[in-house]
Design a protein around this motif. Structure first.
Motif, PDB file in Angstrom:
ATOM      1  N   GLU A 150       0.866  -1.182   0.000  1.00 19.55           N
ATOM      2  CA  GLU A 150       0.000   0.000   0.000  1.00 19.55           C
ATOM      3  C   GLU A 150       0.899   1.227   0.000  1.00 19.55           C
ATOM      4  OE1 GLU A 150      -2.944   2.404   2.999  1.00 19.55           O
ATOM      5  OE2 GLU A 150      -2.936   0.207   3.161  1.00 19.55           O
ATOM      6  N   GLY A 151       0.844   1.999  -1.075  1.00 19.26           N
ATOM      7  CA  GLY A 151       1.724   3.154  -1.150  1.00 19.26           C
ATOM      8  C   GLY A 151       1.530   3.939  -2.425  1.00 19.26           C
ATOM      9  N   ASP A 152       2.201   5.061  -2.494  1.00 19.26           N
ATOM     10  CA  ASP A 152       2.135   5.972  -3.633  1.00 19.26           C
ATOM     11  C   ASP A 152       3.187   5.564  -4.657  1.00 19.26           C
ATOM     12  OD1 ASP A 152       2.102   8.096  -5.412  1.00 19.26           O
ATOM     13  OD2 ASP A 152       2.029   9.635  -3.855  1.00 19.26           O
ATOM     14  N   ILE A 153       2.775   5.279  -5.874  1.00 23.32           N
ATOM     15  CA  ILE A 153       3.739   4.850  -6.889  1.00 23.32           C
ATOM     16  C   ILE A 153       4.713   5.967  -7.244  1.00 23.32           C
ATOM     17  CG2 ILE A 153       2.154   3.138  -7.853  1.00 23.32           C
ATOM     18  CD1 ILE A 153       1.695   4.983 -10.220  1.00 23.32           C
ATOM     19  N   LEU A 154       4.362   7.201  -6.940  1.00 25.55           N
ATOM     20  CA  LEU A 154       5.273   8.313  -7.203  1.00 25.55           C
ATOM     21  C   LEU A 154       6.432   8.337  -6.213  1.00 25.55           C
ATOM     22  CD1 LEU A 154       2.706  11.155  -8.002  1.00 25.55           C
ATOM     23  CD2 LEU A 154       4.061   9.813  -9.619  1.00 25.55           C
ATOM     24  N   GLU A 155       6.288   7.617  -5.112  1.00 24.78           N
ATOM     25  CA  GLU A 155       7.333   7.587  -4.088  1.00 24.78           C
ATOM     26  C   GLU A 155       7.994   6.217  -3.965  1.00 24.78           C
ATOM     27  OE1 GLU A 155       5.426   8.846  -0.518  1.00 24.78           O
ATOM     28  OE2 GLU A 155       4.985  10.871  -1.271  1.00 24.78           O
ATOM     29  N   LEU A 156       7.432   5.215  -4.603  1.00 25.80           N
ATOM     30  CA  LEU A 156       7.953   3.851  -4.475  1.00 25.80           C
ATOM     31  C   LEU A 156       9.315   3.699  -5.152  1.00 25.80           C
ATOM     32  CD1 LEU A 156       7.123   0.790  -3.743  1.00 25.80           C
ATOM     33  CD2 LEU A 156       6.686   0.607  -6.199  1.00 25.80           C
ATOM     34  N   PRO A 157      10.329   3.166  -4.440  1.00 21.18           N
ATOM     35  CA  PRO A 157      11.606   2.858  -5.092  1.00 21.18           C
ATOM     36  C   PRO A 157      11.411   1.751  -6.128  1.00 21.18           C
ATOM     37  CG  PRO A 157      11.822   2.895  -2.690  1.00 21.18           C
ATOM     38  CD  PRO A 157      10.365   2.909  -2.987  1.00 21.18           C
ATOM     39  N   ILE A 158      11.946   1.946  -7.311  1.00 20.47           N
ATOM     40  CA  ILE A 158      11.852   0.951  -8.379  1.00 20.47           C
ATOM     41  C   ILE A 158      13.270   0.552  -8.751  1.00 20.47           C
ATOM     42  CG2 ILE A 158      11.045   0.439 -10.727  1.00 20.47           C
ATOM     43  CD1 ILE A 158       8.947   2.649 -10.364  1.00 20.47           C
ATOM     44  N   GLY A 159      13.581  -0.744  -8.608  1.00 24.14           N
ATOM     45  CA  GLY A 159      14.932  -1.170  -8.925  1.00 24.14           C
ATOM     46  C   GLY A 159      15.020  -2.630  -9.282  1.00 24.14           C
ATOM     47  N   GLU A 160      15.787  -2.935 -10.328  1.00 23.65           N
ATOM     48  CA  GLU A 160      16.064  -4.294 -10.765  1.00 23.65           C
ATOM     49  C   GLU A 160      14.791  -5.106 -11.008  1.00 23.65           C
ATOM     50  OE1 GLU A 160      19.025  -5.574 -11.809  1.00 23.65           O
ATOM     51  OE2 GLU A 160      19.538  -3.463 -11.616  1.00 23.65           O
ATOM     52  N   GLU A 161      13.908  -4.541 -11.783  1.00 26.70           N
ATOM     53  CA  GLU A 161      12.722  -5.269 -12.233  1.00 26.70           C
ATOM     54  C   GLU A 161      12.946  -5.699 -13.681  1.00 26.70           C
ATOM     55  OE1 GLU A 161      10.386  -5.943 -10.165  1.00 26.70           O
ATOM     56  OE2 GLU A 161      10.762  -4.480  -8.574  1.00 26.70           O
ATOM     57  N   ASP A 162      12.481  -6.883 -14.019  1.00 28.31           N
ATOM     58  CA  ASP A 162      12.539  -7.319 -15.414  1.00 28.31           C
ATOM     59  C   ASP A 162      11.371  -6.752 -16.211  1.00 28.31           C
ATOM     60  OD1 ASP A 162      14.852  -9.072 -15.155  1.00 28.31           O
ATOM     61  OD2 ASP A 162      13.535 -10.333 -13.941  1.00 28.31           O
ATOM     62  N   VAL A 163      10.240  -6.631 -15.546  1.00 27.60           N
ATOM     63  CA  VAL A 163       9.033  -6.119 -16.193  1.00 27.60           C
ATOM     64  C   VAL A 163       8.298  -5.216 -15.204  1.00 27.60           C
ATOM     65  CG1 VAL A 163       6.807  -6.684 -17.251  1.00 27.60           C
ATOM     66  CG2 VAL A 163       8.771  -8.184 -17.624  1.00 27.60           C
ATOM     67  N   VAL A 164       7.862  -4.071 -15.712  1.00 27.53           N
ATOM     68  CA  VAL A 164       6.952  -3.205 -14.968  1.00 27.53           C
ATOM     69  C   VAL A 164       5.678  -3.069 -15.789  1.00 27.53           C
ATOM     70  CG1 VAL A 164       6.525  -0.882 -14.062  1.00 27.53           C
ATOM     71  CG2 VAL A 164       8.794  -1.933 -13.799  1.00 27.53           C
ATOM     72  N   VAL A 165       4.541  -3.166 -15.118  1.00 25.49           N
ATOM     73  CA  VAL A 165       3.233  -3.050 -15.779  1.00 25.49           C
ATOM     74  C   VAL A 165       2.452  -1.926 -15.123  1.00 25.49           C
ATOM     75  CG1 VAL A 165       1.091  -4.243 -16.400  1.00 25.49           C
ATOM     76  CG2 VAL A 165       3.239  -5.543 -16.241  1.00 25.49           C
ATOM     77  N   ALA A 166       1.743  -1.156 -15.934  1.00 25.10           N
ATOM     78  CA  ALA A 166       0.853  -0.109 -15.413  1.00 25.10           C
ATOM     79  C   ALA A 166      -0.372  -0.067 -16.313  1.00 25.10           C
ATOM     80  CB  ALA A 166       1.558   1.242 -15.373  1.00 25.10           C
ATOM     81  N   ASN A 167      -1.352  -0.874 -15.993  1.00 25.07           N
ATOM     82  CA  ASN A 167      -2.560  -0.928 -16.816  1.00 25.07           C
ATOM     83  C   ASN A 167      -3.565   0.121 -16.374  1.00 25.07           C
ATOM     84  OD1 ASN A 167      -2.123  -2.890 -18.803  1.00 25.07           O
ATOM     85  ND2 ASN A 167      -2.464  -4.551 -17.344  1.00 25.07           N
ATOM     86  N   TYR A 168      -3.802   1.095 -17.245  1.00 23.01           N
ATOM     87  CA  TYR A 168      -4.759   2.169 -16.979  1.00 23.01           C
ATOM     88  C   TYR A 168      -4.436   2.873 -15.668  1.00 23.01           C
ATOM     89  CZ  TYR A 168      -6.906  -0.520 -20.656  1.00 23.01           C
ATOM     90  OH  TYR A 168      -7.102  -1.205 -21.830  1.00 23.01           O
ATOM     91  N   THR A 169      -3.150   3.160 -15.487  1.00 22.95           N
ATOM     92  CA  THR A 169      -2.657   3.805 -14.269  1.00 22.95           C
ATOM     93  C   THR A 169      -2.101   5.193 -14.548  1.00 22.95           C
ATOM     94  OG1 THR A 169      -2.124   1.673 -13.244  1.00 22.95           O
ATOM     95  CG2 THR A 169      -0.993   3.604 -12.372  1.00 22.95           C
ATOM     96  N   LEU A 170      -1.275   5.339 -15.589  1.00 24.44           N
ATOM     97  CA  LEU A 170      -0.657   6.634 -15.879  1.00 24.44           C
ATOM     98  C   LEU A 170      -1.698   7.724 -16.088  1.00 24.44           C
ATOM     99  CD1 LEU A 170       2.281   5.748 -18.319  1.00 24.44           C
ATOM    100  CD2 LEU A 170       2.348   6.045 -15.839  1.00 24.44           C
ATOM    101  N   GLN A 171      -2.846   7.357 -16.654  1.00 20.50           N
ATOM    102  CA  GLN A 171      -3.877   8.353 -16.955  1.00 20.50           C
ATOM    103  C   GLN A 171      -4.439   9.014 -15.694  1.00 20.50           C
ATOM    104  OE1 GLN A 171      -6.291   5.649 -19.177  1.00 20.50           O
ATOM    105  NE2 GLN A 171      -7.497   4.982 -17.410  1.00 20.50           N
ATOM    106  N   PHE A 172      -4.188   8.410 -14.531  1.00 17.74           N
ATOM    107  CA  PHE A 172      -4.633   8.992 -13.264  1.00 17.74           C
ATOM    108  C   PHE A 172      -3.521   9.787 -12.571  1.00 17.74           C
ATOM    109  CE2 PHE A 172      -7.731   5.540 -13.801  1.00 17.74           C
ATOM    110  CZ  PHE A 172      -8.915   6.233 -13.577  1.00 17.74           C
TER     111      PHE A 172
END
Length: 238
Positions: free
Chosen positions: A111-133
Motif C-alpha cells: 500500500e503506497g504511492d507509486i510516485l514515491e515507491l523505489p523501483i529497482g532491478e525489475e525485469d518487467v513493470v506493468v501499469a494498466n490504466y494507471t498513468l492516466q490517473f
C-alpha cells in the motif's frame, strides 16, 4: 468476491476515487468498462512469460485487486517475484483476500504511492490504466524512474485510454465506446455520471504523447501491441 457494478446509478456527489465502494465491484467494472480487458491481460501475461529469465521479477503499478499478478502466478512454470503497489487501502485489502483465497500469499502487495515507491532491478513493470490517473506534469519523472529501475533488457507494459487530435475522430471514438458500454448494461445516466466523476481525474494523452513520454525517458523501442477505438496497450523496451 466482487459484486455487480452499480456505483453510478446515483450521482456520487464527488470525484471518482478508488474507495471501498469501487473496490467491491472493481473486477466487474473493469470487465464491462474496458473493451477486451481480459484479452489484453492474457496478451501481457503471455508476453511476460515468453521472457527467458530463470526468476522473473515483475512489478505491477496500480495493481488494484491483483488480477494481473494472480494470472501470472497461476500461469507460471518457473519461480517469479511478483509485487504490486496501490495507494488504495480498499484495493490492497481486497487483493490480499483474493491472493489468500487462491493460495498465492507469496505475491507481495504494497500500500503506497507509486510516485514515491523505489523501483529497482525489475525485469518487467506493468501499469494498466494507471498513468492516466497521474497528473500530466508528474508522468515524465515516473516513467523515467521506471526506465531506470528496469534490468538491461527490461520491458514496460502499459495500457491507456487515449484521445485523438482530430476532433471528429475523437468524438466518433467516444460515441463508439459509449455504445459499447450500453451493450454491457450501463444506462445513459450511469455513463454520464461516471464521465462527470472522472473529469479532471482521468486525463488521457494521445498515442504520440504516450510514445514520446517513453522515448524521452530513454526507452529504445516503443510499440502499440493492442488497440480498440480509444484504448491502447503499449510495450516499451529498454
Amino acid at each position: 468476491m466482487n459484486g455487480k457494478d452499480r456505483v453510478f446509478r446515483e450521482a456520487p456527489g464527488k470525484q471518482f476515487e478508488f474507495d471501498e465502494t469501487v473496490a467491491a465491484v472493481f473486477d466487474d467494472m473493469l470487465n464491462r468498462s474496458i473493451p477486451y480487458y481480459e484479452e489484453v491481460l492474457a496478451l501481457i501475461v503471455r508476453l511476460i512469460l515468453s521472457r527467458r529469465e530463470e526468476r522473473l521479477r515483475v512489478l505491477d503499478l496500480g495493481s488494484s485487486t491483483a488480477r494481473l499478478l494472480l494470472e501470472l502466478h497461476n500461469a507460471a512454470t518457473r519461480p517469479m517475484r511478483l509485487r504490486g503497489v496501490d495507494n488504495s487501502p480498499a484495493m490492497i485489502d481486497r487483493a490480499r483476500k483474493k491472493c489468500a483465497a487462491f493460495g498465492a500469499e507469496e505475491i507481495e502487495l504494497i500500500e503506497g504511492d507509486i510516485l514515491e515507491l523505489p523501483i529497482g532491478e525489475e525485469d518487467v513493470v506493468v501499469a494498466n490504466y494507471t498513468l492516466q490517473f497521474i497528473r500530466p506534469l508528474e508522468r515524465p519523472a515516473l516513467v523515467r524512474r521506471i526506465y531506470e529501475g528496469l534490468s538491461q533488457s527490461g520491458e514496460f507494459y502499459f495500457s491507456e485510454k487515449v484521445v485523438f487530435e482530430d476532433r471528429r475522430l475523437d468524438k466518433a471514438m467516444i460515441d463508439i465506446y459509449y455504445e459499447y458500454k450500453r451493450r454491457q448494461g450501463y444506462s445513459d445516466y450511469e455513463i454520464a455520471v461516471k464521465r462527470e466523476a472522472l473529469e479532471n481525474v482521468l486525463i488521457p494523452f494521445t498515442i504520440d504523447e504516450n510514445i514520446r513520454l517513453c522515448r524521452e525517458a530513454g526507452f529504445s523501442r516503443i510499440d502499440t501491441i493492442f488497440q480498440w477505438a480509444n484504448f491502447v496497450t503499449f510495450r516499451a523496451r529498454k
